[in-house]
Motif scaffolding. Structure first.
Motif, PDB file in Angstrom:
ATOM      1  N   ILE A  50       0.866  -1.177   0.000  1.00 40.38           N
ATOM      2  CA  ILE A  50       0.000   0.000   0.000  1.00 40.38           C
ATOM      3  C   ILE A  50       0.901   1.225   0.000  1.00 40.38           C
ATOM      4  O   ILE A  50       1.061   1.911   0.991  1.00 40.38           O
ATOM      5  N   GLU A 101      -0.396  -3.148 -11.541  1.00 39.16           N
ATOM      6  CA  GLU A 101      -0.980  -3.469 -10.239  1.00 39.16           C
ATOM      7  C   GLU A 101      -2.032  -2.440  -9.853  1.00 39.16           C
ATOM      8  O   GLU A 101      -3.097  -2.790  -9.334  1.00 39.16           O
ATOM      9  N   SER A 140      -5.133  -3.043 -11.740  1.00 45.64           N
ATOM     10  CA  SER A 140      -5.804  -4.223 -11.207  1.00 45.64           C
ATOM     11  C   SER A 140      -6.596  -3.884  -9.943  1.00 45.64           C
ATOM     12  O   SER A 140      -7.724  -4.352  -9.763  1.00 45.64           O
ATOM     13  N   VAL A 141      -6.026  -3.071  -9.075  1.00 43.90           N
ATOM     14  CA  VAL A 141      -6.714  -2.652  -7.850  1.00 43.90           C
ATOM     15  C   VAL A 141      -8.000  -1.916  -8.204  1.00 43.90           C
ATOM     16  O   VAL A 141      -9.044  -2.123  -7.580  1.00 43.90           O
ATOM     17  N   SER A 148     -12.295   4.719  -9.230  1.00 39.95           N
ATOM     18  CA  SER A 148     -11.787   5.032  -7.892  1.00 39.95           C
ATOM     19  C   SER A 148     -12.882   5.602  -6.998  1.00 39.95           C
ATOM     20  O   SER A 148     -12.958   5.263  -5.813  1.00 39.95           O
ATOM     21  N   LYS A 187      -7.925  -1.608   2.101  1.00 43.58           N
ATOM     22  CA  LYS A 187      -8.361  -1.528   0.712  1.00 43.58           C
ATOM     23  C   LYS A 187      -8.567  -0.074   0.302  1.00 43.58           C
ATOM     24  O   LYS A 187      -8.205   0.332  -0.804  1.00 43.58           O
ATOM     25  N   GLN A 197      -5.270   1.404  -0.365  1.00 45.29           N
ATOM     26  CA  GLN A 197      -4.737   0.820  -1.596  1.00 45.29           C
ATOM     27  C   GLN A 197      -5.373   1.478  -2.820  1.00 45.29           C
ATOM     28  O   GLN A 197      -4.689   1.783  -3.796  1.00 45.29           O
ATOM     29  N   VAL A 198      -6.675   1.711  -2.772  1.00 46.32           N
ATOM     30  CA  VAL A 198      -7.378   2.361  -3.879  1.00 46.32           C
ATOM     31  C   VAL A 198      -6.860   3.787  -4.070  1.00 46.32           C
ATOM     32  O   VAL A 198      -6.614   4.220  -5.205  1.00 46.32           O
ATOM     33  N   ALA A 237      -3.468   3.608  -5.688  1.00 45.84           N
ATOM     34  CA  ALA A 237      -3.594   3.214  -7.097  1.00 45.84           C
ATOM     35  C   ALA A 237      -4.065   4.385  -7.953  1.00 45.84           C
ATOM     36  O   ALA A 237      -3.566   4.588  -9.056  1.00 45.84           O
TER      37      ALA A 237
END
Length: 69
Positions: free
Chosen positions: A3, A11, A14-15, A31, A57, A60-61, A64
């Motif tokens: 993260i 990656e 993909s997220v 997003s 998560k 992580q979003v 990303a």
């Protein structure tokens, strides 16, 4: 998957559930949907383990999205 900003473009895509060559509008749409789903406020009152997974998560979003834009 880490993260942080060390994830690759592939990656990150993909997220977000989009292709690596997605448009800015597609990135923002994906997003926004995921941020709303995993926002900590949406998980209040849930078990602590679920809250922690959702928070990870969510972060992580956000990471990303920064990479994709």
């Amino acid at each position: 998957m880490a993260i942080d900003n060390k994830m690759t473009l592939k990656e990150a895509a993909s997220v977000l559930g989009i292709s690596p060559n997605a448009s800015k509008a597609e990135i923002n749409k994906a997003s926004r949907q995921l941020i709303a789903r995993y926002h900590p406020d949406a998980w209040r009152g849930k078990p602590a383990a679920e809250q922690k997974k959702a928070e990870q998560k969510f972060m992580q979003v956000n990471a990303a999205k920064k990479i994709m834009l």
